[in-house]
Design an enzyme around this catalytic site. Structure first.
Site, PDB file in Angstrom:
ATOM      1  N   ASP A  67      19.022 -20.667  -3.435  1.00 19.19           N
ATOM      2  CA  ASP A  67      17.756 -20.974  -2.789  1.00 19.19           C
ATOM      3  C   ASP A  67      17.772 -20.233  -1.449  1.00 19.19           C
ATOM      4  O   ASP A  67      18.820 -19.766  -1.001  1.00 19.19           O
ATOM      5  CB  ASP A  67      17.657 -22.492  -2.586  1.00 19.19           C
ATOM      6  CG  ASP A  67      16.509 -22.887  -1.682  1.00 19.19           C
ATOM      7  OD1 ASP A  67      15.363 -22.504  -1.984  1.00 19.19           O
ATOM      8  OD2 ASP A  67      16.764 -23.553  -0.658  1.00 19.19           O
ATOM      9  N   ASP A  69      15.398 -21.011   1.843  1.00 19.40           N
ATOM     10  CA  ASP A  69      15.172 -21.814   3.047  1.00 19.40           C
ATOM     11  C   ASP A  69      16.137 -22.992   3.140  1.00 19.40           C
ATOM     12  O   ASP A  69      16.227 -23.797   2.224  1.00 19.40           O
ATOM     13  CB  ASP A  69      13.726 -22.319   3.076  1.00 19.40           C
ATOM     14  CG  ASP A  69      12.734 -21.161   3.066  1.00 19.40           C
ATOM     15  OD1 ASP A  69      12.848 -20.291   3.938  1.00 19.40           O
ATOM     16  OD2 ASP A  69      11.869 -21.128   2.165  1.00 19.40           O
TER      17      ASP A  69
END
EC number: 3.1.3.2
Length: 236
Positions: A67, A69
């Site tokens: 991922d 953020d």
């Protein structure tokens, strides 16, 4: 006389050693904690980069995904804070505004700070010959400025375009599951519950990274809440 002198010497040596083993000088007034208790307080499956590396020893190169953020980027929060102030002050409507996504994905990440733990993880995987992918819950913008920033920031040897899963149609419950499956990922790293659950849905190993305490992405998720492995010291 000699015995008295010996006893005196022993007493002096014993007294000198006391400060090194001394307990607290005043009773604590609050419960508090310490470094060991912080790790042992909850039944969490903590894991380190070295332990992940050891678990992969003797295995052929694999595909891993991250991922973005709060996982590989310590501070993409300013982009989202600015977007909220600009497009929907005090509300989260900006996340449904395509103008926001066009702006943030065009290059706002150049102001983000990479996590050291992400650098260590990616270096370890690339040294093994593993392929690195990035999946995000963001909605795609008109211009993908994220891929080149991640490629440069983490020195990715064989960069694959970032998969923007936020607006894609899917038949799965979690938005990153299709990307995990289609790219034959073996390990997925993420900070959110959706990351952990997407890995479970895809039937692969999911490892949670800790979200920084000052992230704008609230509320904070529960580490180990689904029995997943949690990377130690991964909030920075």
């Amino acid at each position: 006389m000699k015995n008295v002198m010996k006893l005196s010497v022993i007493a002096l040596l014993t007294a000198a050693a006391v400060p090194a083993m001394a307990g607290k000088t005043e009773p604590y007034t609050q419960s508090g904690t310490n470094a060991r208790e912080m790790l042992q307080e909850q039944a969490i499956h903590w894991i380190s980069v070295d332990q992940i590396k050891q678990s992969l020893e003797g295995k052929a190169p694999i595909n891993v995904s991250f991922d973005i953020d709060d996982t590989v980027m310590l501070f993409s929060s300013p982009c989202f804070y600015h977007g909220q102030q600009k497009f929907s002050p005090g509300k989260h409507d900006y996340l449904k505004n395509q103008d926001f996504w066009n702006e943030v994905n065009a290059g706002c990440d150049k102001y983000s700070i990479p996590k050291q733990i992400a650098i260590d993880l990616i270096n370890m995987h690339q040294a093994r010959g593993d392929q690195v992918y990035f999946f995000t819950g963001r909605t795609a913008g008109k211009v993908d400025g994220v891929t080149p920033i991640l490629e440069k920031t983490f020195n990715i040897k064989n960069m694959h375009p970032v998969e923007f899963m936020g607006s894609r149609e899917r038949t799965t419950k979690y938005n990153k599951t299709p990307a995990i499956i289609s790219h034959k990922v073996s390990i997925h790293y993420g900070d959110s519950d959706d990351d952990v659950l997407a890995a479970k849905e895809a039937g692969v190993r999911g490892i949670r990274l800790m979200r920084a305490a000052n992230s704008t992405y609230q509320p904070m998720p529960t580490l180990g809440g689904y029995g997943e492995e949690v990377l130690i010291n991964s909030s920075y």
